[in-house]
Scaffold this active site. Sequence first.
Site, PDB file in Angstrom:
ATOM      1  CB  SER A  78      -0.903   0.003   1.236  1.00 32.16           C
ATOM      2  OG  SER A  78      -1.649   1.194   1.280  1.00 32.16           O
TER       3      SER A  78
ATOM      4  CG  HIS B  10      -3.938  -1.295  -2.215  1.00 28.33           C
ATOM      5  ND1 HIS B  10      -5.047  -1.963  -2.711  1.00 28.33           N
ATOM      6  CD2 HIS B  10      -4.400  -0.467  -1.241  1.00 28.33           C
ATOM      7  CE1 HIS B  10      -6.131  -1.553  -2.056  1.00 28.33           C
ATOM      8  NE2 HIS B  10      -5.763  -0.656  -1.156  1.00 28.33           N
TER       9      HIS B  10
ATOM     10  CG  ASP C 189      -5.532   3.001   0.264  1.00 26.60           C
ATOM     11  OD1 ASP C 189      -6.450   2.250  -0.103  1.00 26.60           O
ATOM     12  OD2 ASP C 189      -4.598   2.628   0.994  1.00 26.60           O
TER      13      ASP C 189
ATOM     14  CG  MET D 125      -8.098   7.870   1.700  1.00 26.28           C
ATOM     15  SD  MET D 125      -7.359   7.814   3.348  1.00 26.28           S
ATOM     16  CE  MET D 125      -6.535   6.239   3.282  1.00 26.28           C
TER      17      MET D 125
ATOM     18  CG  HIS E 158      -9.358   0.972  -1.658  1.00 24.60           C
ATOM     19  ND1 HIS E 158      -8.964   0.536  -0.407  1.00 24.60           N
ATOM     20  CD2 HIS E 158     -10.706   1.152  -1.571  1.00 24.60           C
ATOM     21  CE1 HIS E 158     -10.014   0.462   0.390  1.00 24.60           C
ATOM     22  NE2 HIS E 158     -11.075   0.835  -0.298  1.00 24.60           N
TER      23      HIS E 158
ATOM     24  CG  MET F 196     -10.906   4.365   0.840  1.00 28.08           C
ATOM     25  SD  MET F 196      -9.996   4.228   2.388  1.00 28.08           S
ATOM     26  CE  MET F 196      -8.770   3.021   1.934  1.00 28.08           C
TER      27      MET F 196
ATOM     28  CG  MET G 185     -12.368  -1.829   3.885  1.00 24.78           C
ATOM     29  SD  MET G 185     -10.746  -1.432   3.167  1.00 24.78           S
ATOM     30  CE  MET G 185      -9.973  -0.504   4.503  1.00 24.78           C
TER      31      MET G 185
ATOM     32  CG  PHE H 189      -6.760   7.285  10.125  1.00 27.66           C
ATOM     33  CD1 PHE H 189      -6.069   8.481  10.108  1.00 27.66           C
ATOM     34  CD2 PHE H 189      -8.130   7.305  10.350  1.00 27.66           C
ATOM     35  CE1 PHE H 189      -6.715   9.683  10.325  1.00 27.66           C
ATOM     36  CE2 PHE H 189      -8.791   8.509  10.569  1.00 27.66           C
ATOM     37  CZ  PHE H 189      -8.081   9.702  10.560  1.00 27.66           C
ATOM     38  N   GLY H 190      -3.738   4.567   8.102  1.00 26.67           N
ATOM     39  CA  GLY H 190      -2.826   3.439   8.089  1.00 26.67           C
ATOM     40  C   GLY H 190      -2.438   3.052   9.506  1.00 26.67           C
ATOM     41  N   GLY H 191      -1.816   1.874   9.637  1.00 28.88           N
ATOM     42  CA  GLY H 191      -1.244   1.466  10.908  1.00 28.88           C
ATOM     43  C   GLY H 191      -2.219   0.975  11.961  1.00 28.88           C
TER      44      GLY H 191
ATOM     45  CG  ASP I 288      -6.743  -2.141   2.341  1.00 30.29           C
ATOM     46  OD1 ASP I 288      -5.696  -2.004   3.011  1.00 30.29           O
ATOM     47  OD2 ASP I 288      -7.233  -1.233   1.647  1.00 30.29           O
TER      48      ASP I 288
ATOM     49  N   GLY J 294      -3.913  -3.932   8.368  1.00 31.00           N
ATOM     50  CA  GLY J 294      -3.335  -4.691   9.475  1.00 31.00           C
ATOM     51  C   GLY J 294      -2.742  -6.028   9.101  1.00 31.00           C
TER      52      GLY J 294
ATOM     53  CB  SER K  72       2.376   0.297   8.690  1.00 32.22           C
ATOM     54  OG  SER K  72       1.482   1.372   8.500  1.00 32.22           O
TER      55      SER K  72
END
Length: 218
Positions: free
Chosen positions: A8, A33, A35, A37, A66, A68, A137, A143-145, A175, A177, A198
């Site tokens: 990502s 990938h 994102d 947003m 992707h 969002m 999801m 948010f990442g992480g 997508d 974690g 991450s």
Amino acid sequence: MSKLIAPSILAADFGNLQRDVEMVNSSDADWFHIDIMDGVFVPNISFGMPVLKAISSHAKKTIDVHLMIVDPDRYIKTFADLGADILTVHYEACTHLHRTIQAIKANGMKAGVALNPHTPISVLEETIIDLDLVCIMSVNPGFGGQSFIENTYKKVKQLKELITKTNSNTLIEIDGGVTNKNAKQLTEAGADVLVAGSYIFKSDNPTETIAGLKLLCN
């Protein structure tokens, strides 16, 4: 089919974006990938069209975009023109999902639908046969992480059952974690594509981390 790894780019170093894109190009990763947003559908803003154009000009692998965003239909042709190979919209953002899927395919891209953690698999029963990809999801989008939501395994199995029952060719993408702690369990449940941000880009050696994930899943 071997399992696919999609780093990502949201987690990449934006000050060294070309370097990180080249790293993915030369790694065992399969897709980029990306994102997008808008700060409305999710409470965050990521990169827009010019950055995607820059990434596309260097990327040598499948570009998995992707969205969002609210009202994704307005931008379908734009993302096709910018080099997206796969365009994924959120079920929750589409009033006329079937029409949106048709428009994505009419513009030469593969069509994906993403489901938020609270959205059940059953909402896709009428469209699964038309989908190239479903993105589950495994964190709340925006948010990442974030930490992985454990209920994801159950959803993957439910989606796999629906795909098998309808004889669809839909890929299952996860997508959020994703790490070496859950990658094997996800693919065993039926996942085909693992998005990792991450975990890859914040590791000491992203290339080795990608190779490790790929080995773990196949």
